[in-house]
Write a protein that holds these residues in place. Structure first.
Motif, short mmCIF file in Angstrom:
data_model
loop_
_atom_site.label_atom_id
_atom_site.label_comp_id
_atom_site.label_asym_id
_atom_site.label_seq_id
_atom_site.Cartn_x
_atom_site.Cartn_y
_atom_site.Cartn_z
N PHE A 21 0.83 -1.21 0.00
CA PHE A 21 0.00 0.00 0.00
C PHE A 21 0.86 1.26 0.00
N ALA A 22 2.00 1.23 0.70
CA ALA A 22 2.90 2.38 0.70
C ALA A 22 3.48 2.61 -0.69
N LEU A 23 3.82 1.54 -1.40
CA LEU A 23 4.33 1.67 -2.76
C LEU A 23 3.24 2.19 -3.71
N MET A 24 2.00 1.79 -3.47
CA MET A 24 0.89 2.33 -4.26
C MET A 24 0.72 3.82 -4.01
N ILE A 57 13.65 -1.50 -0.66
CA ILE A 57 13.96 -2.16 -1.94
C ILE A 57 12.87 -1.85 -2.97
N GLY A 58 11.60 -1.90 -2.54
CA GLY A 58 10.50 -1.58 -3.45
C GLY A 58 10.56 -0.15 -3.96
N LEU A 59 10.88 0.79 -3.07
CA LEU A 59 10.99 2.19 -3.48
C LEU A 59 12.12 2.38 -4.48
N ILE A 60 13.24 1.70 -4.25
CA ILE A 60 14.38 1.80 -5.17
C ILE A 60 14.00 1.26 -6.55
N VAL A 61 13.33 0.11 -6.57
CA VAL A 61 12.91 -0.48 -7.84
C VAL A 61 11.93 0.43 -8.57
N ILE A 107 9.05 -7.33 -6.00
CA ILE A 107 10.42 -7.40 -5.49
C ILE A 107 10.46 -6.99 -4.02
N ALA A 108 9.59 -6.07 -3.61
CA ALA A 108 9.54 -5.67 -2.19
C ALA A 108 9.15 -6.85 -1.31
N LEU A 109 8.18 -7.65 -1.76
CA LEU A 109 7.79 -8.83 -0.99
C LEU A 109 8.90 -9.86 -0.95
N LEU A 110 9.69 -9.94 -2.01
CA LEU A 110 10.86 -10.82 -1.99
C LEU A 110 11.91 -10.30 -1.02
#
Length: 447
Positions: A178-181, A223-227, A362-365
């Protein structure tokens, strides 16, 4: 009647996303309803050699063979039936998305923006649990709070909020997505107040993650924010921000929340990982399957644990080297297709959508390096929906002729052609110039 069918398809797909928000018991029910609808309504030819369907089918076969080699039961039920049923549901979900839903990227964007706002319910439950105000137990929220407190899957009863999943780490995994969304919403919403509101919601989700007390979630979020930033095309900015985050965490380690020390948690994880690695070595080819892993672990370690607390080690020990290879192939092809989809898209919003979906994966990974969140119904469904949507939108954009390219060709046909003699030098120079101009424009659209 056709319009009603489309509405029913939309509502059933929305139910999948709604089930992720509410309870760990609802996603299997929603998946089963979708599977039945797929079996009875899809009349198109089913393809068995497409991504990601062939991975799901391979896991079904692998689970069957693994159980036949080493049979095991839980409550009288063959353990092999459970992963086979799970991957069969994911396979039918992929068929449903491909053949019945057939959403354009605009419809996918609308769905995820609605889902993003729905995630505020998860954050609300997290905050209320952290508040622990007895007055709320006698309010209309009382039965809801009692339900989520009753079904806790936490190994210890602590002050950490468990949200709607019954486990703090799993709820943190949902909040990461949700934060990435929120970052995605801030980049595609048009009005200034909407962008500011999206950023405020991002801060809200970060505070909710802090309330869960999950440290691995922060790794996954970063990691998700970087991707997501990398997928926007700002490579130098991505590298700079990444180095700044690493330097900040190194200089100020106290910014990572939790009262207990990181070293104490690592020692417990290392003990679990050591036993899981031993199980993998003994069953390296086909694995031991989920649930049976816990039975073997209890015999070796003296205490029961559901999974390996590491996504790659968990898959390796449960499905063997074959299953790990299948999972890595799925991740590789998903990343590759997300990048190609992004390059082929001609709108910023669609490019950012590809970035947001792959950043969730990738964030979940990344979070899974410290846990195994995708084994749970809610997080697993969210993970697989992102993967399936990426493959569906890639095929819609890259393997079939896009609608916007057709409109472009029609516009070119309407222009008045320039007639030059074939043998003239002017005609040759004009053709060369026109070719270079077309290639430059094509490169700009794909960038």
């Amino acid at each position: 009647m056709k319009e009603l069918n489309r509405l029913a398809i939309k509502r059933l797909t929305q139910l999948l996303y709604l089930s992720i928000l509410l309870s760990p018991f609802l996603p299997p029910v929603a998946l089963l309803m979708t599977a039945l609808a797929t079996l009875f309504t899809v009349r198109e030819k089913w393809m068995f050699n497409r991504w990601p369907e062939k991975i799901f089918l391979s896991f079904i076969i692998l689970s069957l063979v693994s159980w036949l080699v080493d049979p095991s039961w839980i409550y009288g039920i063959p353990i092999g039936v459970i992963p086979m049923a799970m991957f069969a549901l994911y396979y039918l979900l992929s068929i449903w998305i491909r053949h019945k839903v057939k959403w354009s990227w605009q419809e996918v964007q609308t769905m995820y923006l609605q889902f993003w706002l729905g995630g505020l319910f998860v954050a609300l439950i997290v905050f209320i649990q952290q508040l622990d105000w007895p007055v709320l137990n006698h309010s209309p929220l009382g039965p809801i709070l009692h339900f989520y407190n009753e079904f806790r899957w936490q190994s210890e009863w602590s002050v950490r909020s468990v949200g709607t999943t019954g486990n703090s780490n799993l709820t943190a995994a949902l909040l990461i997505c949700f934060a990435l969304m929120s970052i995605y919403a801030s980049s595609v919403l048009q009005k200034a107040w909407q962008k500011v509101a999206a950023f405020c919601v991002f801060i809200l989700y970060c505070v909710a993650i802090w309330c869960t007390g999950s440290r691995g979630a922060w790794v996954g979020l970063v990691i998700g924010l970087i991707v997501q930033l990398w997928m926007t095309g700002h490579r130098k900015r991505t590298v700079t921000i990444t180095l700044a985050i690493i330097l900040l965490a190194y200089c100020f380690p106290e910014i990572i929340p939790r009262q207990d020390t990181l070293g104490s948690t690592i020692r417990v994880r290392l003990e679990v990982w050591t036993v899981a690695l031993q199980i993998f070595r003994e069953h390296w080819l086909l694995g031991v399957l989920p649930l049976h892993f816990g039975q073997i672990f209890a015999k070796k370690a003296g205490f029961y644990i559901y999974h390996a607390h590491n996504i790659f080690l968990g898959i390796a020990s449960e499905y063997g080297i074959i299953g790990l290879a299948l999972f890595l192939a799925l991740i590789y092809m998903t990343i590759r297709r997300a990048r190609r989809w992004r390059k082929a898209a001609n709108r910023k919003e669609e490019k950012r959508l590809a970035g947001m979906l792959i950043s969730q994966t990738i964030a979940l990974l990344g979070h899974g390096m410290y846990d195994y969140p995708i084994i749970a119904p809610q997080v697993g469904l969210m993970f697989m929906l992102s993967v399936i949507m990426i493959h569906a939108q890639y095929e819609r954009r890259c393997t079939s002729k896009p609608e916007w390219s057709e409109q472009q060709k029609e516009g070119q046909k309407g222009s008045k052609p320039v007639i030059l003699h074939k043998n003239s030098i002017s005609a040759i120079l004009f053709n060369v110039k026109n070719y270079i101009h077309q290639r430059v424009e094509l490169y700009r659209k794909r960038a």
